[in-house]
Design a protein around this motif. Structure first.
Motif, mmCIF file in Angstrom:
data_model
loop_
_atom_site.group_PDB
_atom_site.id
_atom_site.type_symbol
_atom_site.label_atom_id
_atom_site.label_comp_id
_atom_site.label_asym_id
_atom_site.label_seq_id
_atom_site.Cartn_x
_atom_site.Cartn_y
_atom_site.Cartn_z
ATOM 1 N N ASN A 124 37.365 46.329 41.926
ATOM 2 C CA ASN A 124 36.098 46.403 42.651
ATOM 3 C C ASN A 124 35.003 46.943 41.730
ATOM 4 N N ASP A 147 35.887 43.450 45.270
ATOM 5 C CA ASP A 147 34.570 43.550 45.896
ATOM 6 C C ASP A 147 33.520 43.875 44.834
ATOM 7 N N GLY A 186 36.805 38.918 46.315
ATOM 8 C CA GLY A 186 36.315 39.881 47.287
ATOM 9 C C GLY A 186 34.879 39.664 47.719
#
Length: 336
Positions: A124, A147, A186
């Protein structure tokens, strides 16, 4: 914790500090360090080892030995003095926030993050706001892109080479192609990467997060694989140069605002298998002239196609059960 144990390496000023075969930071004079080389045999870089201004690279460079398999969470997070880094050949996992907000970072020799074969995880926010990152090569070993992994990488996809150079040494500049093997991209993964022109999603991809390509304003072409069952909300929101979309039959639902504001979109085709078009999914797609909705579509949400002022023809299938309020408002010229 490990000081005065056999695991801890004594370090002079301007030297990297090791605990066994892991880098945990650096011993510096007044926070300054030059000529940073992580030695062969090193297995990993610990979380937050070189974050923020804890270590300032006076020459801007760190070289990571190919034996390194793990780059920890926040390893170089927000280090504004880091301008050059490589990715080691044996890398298996790139942690969350590993290079996040390294605004002046140039990857490798050509500005491209060449993710090595064998790497499975891109964390992420791993490259978030790396504004000088020109491209990324993602091998089939990568299963997970986290993400916001490349969010606001505003040069990603930029091509300032001649066509011969682009075809030779850097074939993926302007294009993001994912090899078969990846299963998860993501939310916000490529949010605001406004130089990407083309994406190709493989059949192995099962999850494409919301806002994954949000405001990719130069994206002209996108190809979906056969593994997705849903296009999440806001996925292609304000992709203002996207010209045509074909949604394959394996996609059952198109989420709300998924293609909202794609103002250059001229043609939308939904293949048999698509069942639900949610509210505002194609709102303000003003240039659409041809819209094909397959027989399988059962529900169309509120304002789903509102503002298609150029729409000339539409076909609605016999299985359609409900059409939301003002779903086609503004489509003055449609022929059913």
């Amino acid at each position: 914790v490990f000081n005065d144990t056999r695991l801890f390496s004594k370090a002079n000023d301007n030297e990297i500090v090791y605990v066994d075969d892991w880098v945990v930071g650096a011993k510096t004079f007044a926070g300054m360090m030059s000529g940073a080389f992580i030695k062969e045999g090193t297995r990993g870089i610990a979380n937050y080892a070189f974050q923020l201004a804890d270590v300032q690279f006076t020459d801007g460079m760190i070289y990571i030995a190919d034996t390194v398999e793990y780059i920890g969470n926040g390893a170089f997070y927000l280090n504004q003095t880091l301008t050059h880094s490589n990715l080691p050949a044996n890398l298996k996992r790139l942690g969350d926030y590993a290079y996040a907000d390294c605004h002046f970072l140039w990857m490798g020799n050509d500005g491209i993050a060449d993710i090595p074969q064998g790497c499975e995880y891109i964390g992420n926010h791993a490259f978030r706001s790396c504004a000088l990152l020109l491209g990324v090569k993602i091998p089939g070993s990568v299963k997970y892109i986290g993400d916001s992994a490349f969010k606001w990488c505003t040069s990603l996809g930029y091509n300032d080479l001649t066509s011969d150079e682009a075809e030779g040494s850097t074939p993926l500049i302007g294009t993001v192609t994912f090899a078969e093997g990846i299963t998860h991209i993501g939310p916000n993964a490529f949010y605001g990467c406004n130089r990407i022109q083309k994406i190709t999603l493989p059949d192995s991809l099962q999850e494409l997060g919301s806002r994954a390509f949000y405001k990719c304003s130069t994206l002209e072409e996108g190809h979906f694989g056969n593994g997705l069952v849903r296009i999440e909300p806001y996925t292609f929101y304000d992709c203002t140069t996207l010209t045509r979309v074909t949604i394959p039959g394996n996609v059952q639902s198109v989420g709300k605002y998924a293609f909202r504001g794609c103002t250059a979109l001229e043609s939308v085709t939904m293949e048999s298998g698509v069942e639900n078009v949610e509210a505002y999914a194609f709102y303000r797609c003003e240039a659409v002239r041809y819209l094909t909705i397959s027989e399988s579509v059962r529900t169309i949400g509120d304002f789903a196609f509102r503002g298609m002022t150029q729409l000339q023809s539409i076909y609605l299938g016999s299985q359609l059960e409900s059409v939301g309020k003002l779903a086609f408002q503004g489509a003055f010229n449609i022929f059913l």
